[in-house]
Design a protein around this motif. Structure first.
Motif, PDB file in Angstrom:
ATOM      1  N   LEU A 111       9.917   7.024  -6.951  1.00 17.72           N
ATOM      2  CA  LEU A 111       9.358   6.259  -8.061  1.00 17.72           C
ATOM      3  C   LEU A 111       8.868   4.902  -7.570  1.00 17.72           C
ATOM      4  CD1 LEU A 111      11.992   7.007 -10.853  1.00 17.72           C
ATOM      5  CD2 LEU A 111       9.808   8.155 -10.431  1.00 17.72           C
ATOM      6  N   TYR A 112       7.789   4.426  -8.204  1.00 17.62           N
ATOM      7  CA  TYR A 112       7.190   3.143  -7.843  1.00 17.62           C
ATOM      8  C   TYR A 112       6.969   2.312  -9.106  1.00 17.62           C
ATOM      9  CZ  TYR A 112       6.145   5.685  -3.540  1.00 17.62           C
ATOM     10  OH  TYR A 112       6.248   6.432  -2.397  1.00 17.62           O
ATOM     11  N   GLY A 113       6.998   0.999  -8.912  1.00 17.83           N
ATOM     12  CA  GLY A 113       6.721   0.078 -10.004  1.00 17.83           C
ATOM     13  C   GLY A 113       5.677  -0.936  -9.585  1.00 17.83           C
ATOM     14  N   ASP A 120       5.052  -8.870 -15.817  1.00 17.22           N
ATOM     15  CA  ASP A 120       5.714  -7.599 -16.086  1.00 17.22           C
ATOM     16  C   ASP A 120       6.005  -6.846 -14.790  1.00 17.22           C
ATOM     17  OD1 ASP A 120       6.807  -5.771 -17.899  1.00 17.22           O
ATOM     18  OD2 ASP A 120       5.032  -4.491 -17.784  1.00 17.22           O
ATOM     19  N   GLY A 121       6.002  -7.547 -13.664  1.00 20.91           N
ATOM     20  CA  GLY A 121       6.181  -6.881 -12.375  1.00 20.91           C
ATOM     21  C   GLY A 121       7.634  -6.772 -11.989  1.00 20.91           C
ATOM     22  N   ILE A 122       7.873  -6.006 -10.938  1.00 20.05           N
ATOM     23  CA  ILE A 122       9.225  -5.854 -10.426  1.00 20.05           C
ATOM     24  C   ILE A 122       9.768  -7.204  -9.995  1.00 20.05           C
ATOM     25  CG2 ILE A 122      10.547  -4.895  -8.492  1.00 20.05           C
ATOM     26  CD1 ILE A 122       8.856  -2.443  -8.673  1.00 20.05           C
ATOM     27  N   ASP A 123       8.890  -7.991  -9.379  1.00 20.97           N
ATOM     28  CA  ASP A 123       9.281  -9.332  -8.954  1.00 20.97           C
ATOM     29  C   ASP A 123       8.746 -10.374  -9.945  1.00 20.97           C
ATOM     30  OD1 ASP A 123      10.416  -8.306  -6.584  1.00 20.97           O
ATOM     31  OD2 ASP A 123       8.420  -8.187  -5.693  1.00 20.97           O
ATOM     32  N   GLY A 124       8.763  -9.990 -11.208  1.00 15.77           N
ATOM     33  CA  GLY A 124       8.147 -10.825 -12.237  1.00 15.77           C
ATOM     34  C   GLY A 124       8.706 -12.238 -12.276  1.00 15.77           C
ATOM     35  N   ASN A 125       7.833 -13.198 -12.569  1.00 13.44           N
ATOM     36  CA  ASN A 125       8.246 -14.596 -12.608  1.00 13.44           C
ATOM     37  C   ASN A 125       9.210 -14.870 -13.747  1.00 13.44           C
ATOM     38  OD1 ASN A 125       6.584 -15.196 -10.426  1.00 13.44           O
ATOM     39  ND2 ASN A 125       4.789 -15.530 -11.731  1.00 13.44           N
ATOM     40  N   ASP A 126       9.130 -14.046 -14.800  1.00 15.69           N
ATOM     41  CA  ASP A 126      10.023 -14.303 -15.924  1.00 15.69           C
ATOM     42  C   ASP A 126      11.346 -13.554 -15.781  1.00 15.69           C
ATOM     43  OD1 ASP A 126       9.295 -11.722 -16.336  1.00 15.69           O
ATOM     44  OD2 ASP A 126       8.608 -11.979 -18.408  1.00 15.69           O
ATOM     45  N   GLY A 127      11.492 -12.842 -14.666  1.00 19.42           N
ATOM     46  CA  GLY A 127      12.749 -12.153 -14.413  1.00 19.42           C
ATOM     47  C   GLY A 127      12.977 -10.937 -15.280  1.00 19.42           C
ATOM     48  N   SER A 128      11.962 -10.514 -16.007  1.00 14.80           N
ATOM     49  CA  SER A 128      12.160  -9.404 -16.940  1.00 14.80           C
ATOM     50  C   SER A 128      12.244  -8.067 -16.227  1.00 14.80           C
ATOM     51  CB  SER A 128      11.010  -9.364 -17.962  1.00 14.80           C
ATOM     52  OG  SER A 128       9.778  -9.134 -17.302  1.00 14.80           O
ATOM     53  N   GLY A 129      11.603  -7.954 -15.060  1.00 16.94           N
ATOM     54  CA  GLY A 129      11.577  -6.682 -14.353  1.00 16.94           C
ATOM     55  C   GLY A 129      10.575  -5.744 -14.990  1.00 16.94           C
ATOM     56  N   SER A 130      10.126  -4.733 -14.199  1.00 19.31           N
ATOM     57  CA  SER A 130       9.119  -3.799 -14.679  1.00 19.31           C
ATOM     58  C   SER A 130       9.721  -2.773 -15.621  1.00 19.31           C
ATOM     59  CB  SER A 130       8.457  -3.087 -13.499  1.00 19.31           C
ATOM     60  OG  SER A 130       7.536  -2.137 -13.970  1.00 19.31           O
ATOM     61  N   THR A 131       9.006  -2.444 -16.661  1.00 18.38           N
ATOM     62  CA  THR A 131       9.429  -1.376 -17.574  1.00 18.38           C
ATOM     63  C   THR A 131       8.543  -0.157 -17.389  1.00 18.38           C
ATOM     64  OG1 THR A 131       8.002  -2.269 -19.320  1.00 18.38           O
ATOM     65  CG2 THR A 131      10.311  -2.988 -19.292  1.00 18.38           C
ATOM     66  N   ASP A 135       5.164   8.018 -10.207  1.00 19.23           N
ATOM     67  CA  ASP A 135       5.594   8.734  -9.003  1.00 19.23           C
ATOM     68  C   ASP A 135       4.478   8.834  -7.973  1.00 19.23           C
ATOM     69  OD1 ASP A 135       3.940  10.539 -10.215  1.00 19.23           O
ATOM     70  OD2 ASP A 135       5.420  12.149 -10.367  1.00 19.23           O
ATOM     71  N   ASP A 136       3.419   8.056  -8.170  1.00 23.93           N
ATOM     72  CA  ASP A 136       2.315   7.992  -7.219  1.00 23.93           C
ATOM     73  C   ASP A 136       1.995   6.524  -6.981  1.00 23.93           C
ATOM     74  OD1 ASP A 136      -0.159   7.993  -5.872  1.00 23.93           O
ATOM     75  OD2 ASP A 136      -0.808   9.842  -6.849  1.00 23.93           O
ATOM     76  N   TYR A 137       2.121   6.087  -5.722  1.00 28.42           N
ATOM     77  CA  TYR A 137       1.933   4.663  -5.407  1.00 28.42           C
ATOM     78  C   TYR A 137       0.500   4.187  -5.628  1.00 28.42           C
ATOM     79  CZ  TYR A 137      -0.184   6.214  -1.010  1.00 28.42           C
ATOM     80  OH  TYR A 137      -1.005   6.800  -0.084  1.00 28.42           O
ATOM     81  N   ARG A 138      -0.420   5.112  -5.866  1.00 31.78           N
ATOM     82  CA  ARG A 138      -1.814   4.728  -6.104  1.00 31.78           C
ATOM     83  C   ARG A 138      -2.099   4.452  -7.568  1.00 31.78           C
ATOM     84  NH1 ARG A 138      -3.794  10.048  -3.065  1.00 31.78           N
ATOM     85  NH2 ARG A 138      -2.145  10.747  -4.470  1.00 31.78           N
ATOM     86  N   THR A 139      -1.103   4.663  -8.435  1.00 28.96           N
ATOM     87  CA  THR A 139      -1.292   4.449  -9.866  1.00 28.96           C
ATOM     88  C   THR A 139      -1.575   2.974 -10.157  1.00 28.96           C
ATOM     89  OG1 THR A 139       0.227   6.265 -10.351  1.00 28.96           O
ATOM     90  CG2 THR A 139      -0.221   4.717 -12.139  1.00 28.96           C
ATOM     91  N   ILE A 140      -2.525   2.726 -11.046  1.00 29.62           N
ATOM     92  CA  ILE A 140      -2.878   1.356 -11.422  1.00 29.62           C
ATOM     93  C   ILE A 140      -2.043   0.931 -12.632  1.00 29.62           C
ATOM     94  CG2 ILE A 140      -4.725  -0.180 -12.207  1.00 29.62           C
ATOM     95  CD1 ILE A 140      -5.006   0.806  -9.325  1.00 29.62           C
ATOM     96  N   CYS A 141      -1.410  -0.227 -12.513  1.00 30.06           N
ATOM     97  CA  CYS A 141      -0.591  -0.744 -13.600  1.00 30.06           C
ATOM     98  C   CYS A 141      -1.480  -1.063 -14.803  1.00 30.06           C
ATOM     99  CB  CYS A 141       0.137  -2.007 -13.144  1.00 30.06           C
ATOM    100  SG  CYS A 141       1.071  -2.837 -14.463  1.00 30.06           S
ATOM    101  N   PRO A 142      -1.169  -0.527 -15.984  1.00 28.94           N
ATOM    102  CA  PRO A 142      -1.988  -0.793 -17.170  1.00 28.94           C
ATOM    103  C   PRO A 142      -1.868  -2.226 -17.668  1.00 28.94           C
ATOM    104  CG  PRO A 142      -0.030   0.442 -17.776  1.00 28.94           C
ATOM    105  CD  PRO A 142      -0.048   0.389 -16.279  1.00 28.94           C
ATOM    106  N   LYS A 143      -0.877  -2.961 -17.152  1.00 26.90           N
ATOM    107  CA  LYS A 143      -0.669  -4.340 -17.609  1.00 26.90           C
ATOM    108  C   LYS A 143      -1.508  -5.336 -16.818  1.00 26.90           C
ATOM    109  CE  LYS A 143       1.673  -7.727 -19.673  1.00 26.90           C
ATOM    110  NZ  LYS A 143       1.666  -7.961 -21.117  1.00 26.90           N
ATOM    111  N   VAL A 152      10.950   1.624  -6.105  1.00 33.13           N
ATOM    112  CA  VAL A 152      12.024   1.346  -7.054  1.00 33.13           C
ATOM    113  C   VAL A 152      13.333   1.878  -6.484  1.00 33.13           C
ATOM    114  CG1 VAL A 152      12.903   1.818  -9.366  1.00 33.13           C
ATOM    115  CG2 VAL A 152      10.465   1.408  -9.025  1.00 33.13           C
ATOM    116  N   THR A 153      14.392   1.093  -6.542  1.00 29.05           N
ATOM    117  CA  THR A 153      15.700   1.497  -6.034  1.00 29.05           C
ATOM    118  C   THR A 153      16.508   2.154  -7.138  1.00 29.05           C
ATOM    119  OG1 THR A 153      15.718  -0.309  -4.431  1.00 29.05           O
ATOM    120  CG2 THR A 153      17.834   0.695  -4.967  1.00 29.05           C
ATOM    121  N   LEU A 154      17.009   3.354  -6.869  1.00 29.33           N
ATOM    122  CA  LEU A 154      17.835   4.068  -7.822  1.00 29.33           C
ATOM    123  C   LEU A 154      19.289   3.668  -7.626  1.00 29.33           C
ATOM    124  CD1 LEU A 154      17.642   6.354  -9.977  1.00 29.33           C
ATOM    125  CD2 LEU A 154      18.176   7.962  -8.145  1.00 29.33           C
TER     126      LEU A 154
END
Length: 247
Positions: A111-113, A120-131, A135-143, A152-154
């Motif tokens: 899984l990738y984020g 809204d990123g994994i390393d988001g500045n607001d600390g919220s984390g990605s929601t 499962d494809d690293y080429r996917t474009i984030c809609p945000k 993503v770490t399980l």
């Protein structure tokens, strides 16, 4: 014989009188292969045994598999790819392609984020984390329109530790020799276990020629045979290695 990248070595201990494999002495690689069978989705098992062409599948699963193969995409939900059913992957930490099975590929669905560093990123500045995950690293984030290529770490269900392999890969430790029974029961090798097994099958190991030790190379063809036999028999090693000689 030395094992190759596509084989593992086994020492079979055979009861000559009954022409039955009592057990196999196996290293980590073979036990890892046996344990990896449980990471295979039903769709993958059905495909392997259907393509094997040796009558390995009984019941209706092969017919259901062919139905999915033959069903027109006109009847499939637009968001669904039939490959998800016919060549499924599962989310399993540390899973690796089952050794000694052909054309399986990884059973682990990575899984990738979003790793853009936005709100809204994994390393988001607001600390919220990605929601959002993909499962494809080429996917474009809609945000934020960046690639979702951050791994993503399980973690375990209790959230206490990260689930990952450290050091040795696979499922069991490599410092032990394992004893694999004819019914695929696995335990660490010990003299007590061997004596108990000989007693159970009334084997006189002092009788000359009663026991034969045989080194074999276990390859991909054997892997499919073992998978098939494990669904049908309780004498799997005998069926795989001695089926031609056992009467």
């Amino acid at each position: 014989m030395a094992a190759t990248a596509d084989t593992v070595s086994l020492k079979l201990v055979i009861d000559r009188k009954s022409q039955r494999v009592l057990f196999a002495e196996a290293d980590k690689e073979f036990v890892d292969f046996l344990f990896s069978i449980f990471t295979l989705p039903v769709g993958t098992v059905t495909r392997l045994l259907k393509e094997d062409g040796s009558g390995g599948m009984v019941g209706c699963l092969p017919s259901l598999y062919r139905s999915i193969e033959n069903l027109s995409s006109d009847y499939i939900q637009p968001s669904i790819d039939k490959r998800f059913l016919l060549r499924p992957k599962i989310i399993m930490p540390g899973a690796k392609p089952p050794l000694l099975l052909p054309d399986v590929g990884s059973t682990f669905r990575q899984l990738y984020g979003c790793s853009c560093g936005g709100s809204d990123g994994i390393d988001g500045n607001d600390g919220s984390g990605s929601t959002r995950v993909a499962d494809d690293y080429r996917t474009i984030c809609p945000k934020c329109d960046y690639k979702m290529d951050g791994s993503v770490t399980l973690v375990d269900p209790l959230g206490e530790v990260e689930v990952s392999f450290w050091g040795e890969e696979g499922y069991v430790k490599g410092t032990v020799t394992y004893m694999v029974m004819d019914d695929l029961k696995v335990k660490p090798m010990s003299t007590a276990s061997v004596v108990t097994l000989f007693t159970r099958f009334n084997v006189n190991f002092n009788e000359i020629g009663a026991i034969e030790e045989k080194m074999v190379e276990f390859g991909m063809d054997d892997g499919v045979k073992l998978l098939r036999a494990s669904l049908q028999s309780k004498t799997v090693l005998t069926d795989v290695f001695l089926s031609g000689s056992k009467k």
